[in-house]
Write a protein that holds these residues in place. Sequence first.
Motif, PDB file in Angstrom:
ATOM      1  N   GLN A  46      27.369  27.638  18.373  1.00  0.00           N
ATOM      2  CA  GLN A  46      28.576  28.093  17.445  1.00  0.00           C
ATOM      3  C   GLN A  46      28.437  29.641  16.684  1.00  0.00           C
ATOM      4  N   ALA A  47      29.497  29.737  16.712  1.00  0.00           N
ATOM      5  CA  ALA A  47      29.916  31.046  16.065  1.00  0.00           C
ATOM      6  C   ALA A  47      30.351  31.292  14.106  1.00  0.00           C
ATOM      7  N   LEU A  48      30.586  32.073  13.504  1.00  0.00           N
ATOM      8  CA  LEU A  48      30.608  32.002  12.164  1.00  0.00           C
ATOM      9  C   LEU A  48      30.935  32.316  11.540  1.00  0.00           C
ATOM     10  N   ALA A  49      32.129  32.148  11.124  1.00  0.00           N
ATOM     11  CA  ALA A  49      33.682  33.099  10.399  1.00  0.00           C
ATOM     12  C   ALA A  49      32.706  34.430  10.320  1.00  0.00           C
ATOM     13  N   ALA A  50      33.398  35.263   9.394  1.00  0.00           N
ATOM     14  CA  ALA A  50      32.769  36.666   8.609  1.00  0.00           C
ATOM     15  C   ALA A  50      32.616  36.564   7.013  1.00  0.00           C
ATOM     16  N   ALA A  51      31.030  37.042   7.073  1.00  0.00           N
ATOM     17  CA  ALA A  51      29.949  36.408   5.851  1.00  0.00           C
ATOM     18  C   ALA A  51      31.226  36.607   4.899  1.00  0.00           C
ATOM     19  N   GLY A  52      32.185  37.600   4.894  1.00  0.00           N
ATOM     20  CA  GLY A  52      32.943  37.526   3.155  1.00  0.00           C
ATOM     21  C   GLY A  52      34.182  36.531   3.442  1.00  0.00           C
ATOM     22  N   ASP A  53      34.414  35.770   3.540  1.00  0.00           N
ATOM     23  CA  ASP A  53      34.864  34.474   3.719  1.00  0.00           C
ATOM     24  C   ASP A  53      34.125  32.994   3.556  1.00  0.00           C
ATOM     25  N   SER A  54      32.816  33.735   2.828  1.00  0.00           N
ATOM     26  CA  SER A  54      32.362  32.094   2.908  1.00  0.00           C
ATOM     27  C   SER A  54      32.209  31.797   1.146  1.00  0.00           C
ATOM     28  N   THR A  55      31.948  30.861   1.331  1.00  0.00           N
ATOM     29  CA  THR A  55      31.443  30.286  -0.398  1.00  0.00           C
ATOM     30  C   THR A  55      30.579  29.931  -0.230  1.00  0.00           C
ATOM     31  N   VAL A  56      29.098  29.605  -1.594  1.00  0.00           N
ATOM     32  CA  VAL A  56      27.923  29.830  -1.892  1.00  0.00           C
ATOM     33  C   VAL A  56      27.784  29.074  -3.029  1.00  0.00           C
ATOM     34  N   VAL A  57      27.332  27.714  -2.788  1.00  0.00           N
ATOM     35  CA  VAL A  57      26.776  26.387  -3.840  1.00  0.00           C
ATOM     36  C   VAL A  57      25.546  26.953  -4.490  1.00  0.00           C
ATOM     37  N   ARG A  58      25.146  26.847  -5.725  1.00  0.00           N
ATOM     38  CA  ARG A  58      23.779  27.128  -6.255  1.00  0.00           C
ATOM     39  C   ARG A  58      23.881  26.638  -6.659  1.00  0.00           C
ATOM     40  N   GLY A  59      22.616  25.549  -7.921  1.00  0.00           N
ATOM     41  CA  GLY A  59      22.427  24.723  -8.787  1.00  0.00           C
ATOM     42  C   GLY A  59      21.866  26.134  -9.989  1.00  0.00           C
ATOM     43  N   ARG A  60      22.445  25.424 -11.260  1.00  0.00           N
ATOM     44  CA  ARG A  60      22.316  26.650 -11.959  1.00  0.00           C
ATOM     45  C   ARG A  60      22.654  25.804 -13.465  1.00  0.00           C
ATOM     46  N   SER A  61      21.068  25.423 -14.559  1.00  0.00           N
ATOM     47  CA  SER A  61      21.151  24.553 -14.903  1.00  0.00           C
ATOM     48  C   SER A  61      21.558  23.255 -14.502  1.00  0.00           C
ATOM     49  N   GLY A  62      21.019  22.695 -13.471  1.00  0.00           N
ATOM     50  CA  GLY A  62      21.399  21.108 -12.856  1.00  0.00           C
ATOM     51  C   GLY A  62      23.374  21.052 -12.265  1.00  0.00           C
ATOM     52  N   LEU A  63      23.607  21.873 -12.770  1.00  0.00           N
ATOM     53  CA  LEU A  63      24.722  21.841 -11.952  1.00  0.00           C
ATOM     54  C   LEU A  63      25.617  22.699 -10.049  1.00  0.00           C
ATOM     55  N   PRO A  64      26.049  22.058  -9.759  1.00  0.00           N
ATOM     56  CA  PRO A  64      26.438  23.115  -9.000  1.00  0.00           C
ATOM     57  C   PRO A  64      27.710  24.352  -9.078  1.00  0.00           C
ATOM     58  N   ALA A  65      27.125  25.740  -8.599  1.00  0.00           N
ATOM     59  CA  ALA A  65      27.989  26.597  -9.489  1.00  0.00           C
ATOM     60  C   ALA A  65      28.423  27.418  -7.872  1.00  0.00           C
ATOM     61  N   VAL A  66      29.840  27.671  -7.726  1.00  0.00           N
ATOM     62  CA  VAL A  66      30.113  27.842  -6.450  1.00  0.00           C
ATOM     63  C   VAL A  66      31.361  28.899  -6.825  1.00  0.00           C
ATOM     64  N   THR A  67      30.528  30.419  -6.083  1.00  0.00           N
ATOM     65  CA  THR A  67      30.655  31.768  -5.647  1.00  0.00           C
ATOM     66  C   THR A  67      31.023  31.791  -4.640  1.00  0.00           C
ATOM     67  N   ASP A  68      32.220  32.737  -4.691  1.00  0.00           N
ATOM     68  CA  ASP A  68      32.783  33.856  -3.301  1.00  0.00           C
ATOM     69  C   ASP A  68      31.900  34.740  -2.837  1.00  0.00           C
ATOM     70  N   GLY A  69      31.893  34.695  -1.353  1.00  0.00           N
ATOM     71  CA  GLY A  69      31.669  35.618  -0.366  1.00  0.00           C
ATOM     72  C   GLY A  69      30.044  35.333  -0.358  1.00  0.00           C
ATOM     73  N   PRO A  70      29.178  36.016   0.350  1.00  0.00           N
ATOM     74  CA  PRO A  70      27.695  36.163   0.535  1.00  0.00           C
ATOM     75  C   PRO A  70      26.875  36.442  -0.300  1.00  0.00           C
ATOM     76  N   PHE A  71      26.665  35.778  -0.930  1.00  0.00           N
ATOM     77  CA  PHE A  71      25.947  36.849  -1.755  1.00  0.00           C
ATOM     78  C   PHE A  71      23.934  37.267  -1.882  1.00  0.00           C
ATOM     79  N   LEU A  72      23.219  37.579  -0.772  1.00  0.00           N
ATOM     80  CA  LEU A  72      22.112  37.929  -0.469  1.00  0.00           C
ATOM     81  C   LEU A  72      21.729  39.060  -0.271  1.00  0.00           C
ATOM     82  N   GLU A  73      20.466  39.560  -0.710  1.00  0.00           N
ATOM     83  CA  GLU A  73      19.914  40.940  -1.080  1.00  0.00           C
ATOM     84  C   GLU A  73      19.649  41.741   0.106  1.00  0.00           C
ATOM     85  N   THR A  74      20.492  40.790   1.295  1.00  0.00           N
ATOM     86  CA  THR A  74      20.624  41.927   2.622  1.00  0.00           C
ATOM     87  C   THR A  74      22.113  42.922   3.127  1.00  0.00           C
TER      88      THR A  74
END
Length: 127
Positions: A46-74
């Motif tokens: 599989q080839a993936l769409a551009a990273a800028g079009d992604s959505t990130v879901v992370r746990g914050r205080s026991g609840l999912p937090a959704v943000t646009d784009g890849p927020f990686l340290e690289t």
Amino acid sequence: MKYLLAMYLNPDVMAKLSEQDMDAIMTGHQEFIRTIRESGEMISTQALAAAGDSTVVRGRSGLPAVTDGPFLETKEFLAGYYLVECASKERAVELASMIPDAAIDGLGVEVREIVFFADAESEVPMA
């Protein structure tokens, strides 16, 4: 044994490649797909769409937090993958070295063994 051959791209590196280099990458992927199909080692790719079009879901205080784009340290991001089945890690590394991205400075292919999959006959404990 199943392995994920994950391809990581760096947009800065890709932007510096010539059209000829880009064509060679695409041709190389076509040849690689043909090789692993003929050997019976290919499961999927599989080839993936551009990273800028992604959505990130992370746990914050026991609840999912959704943000646009890849927020990686690289600058590198997962661009696609091959899922293969082969006899050993050494063979998986050999296959990964055939992927054209592996020959370009600043790009890489990660080789990871699959330790659990949905149709597995028994569960494998996570390390």
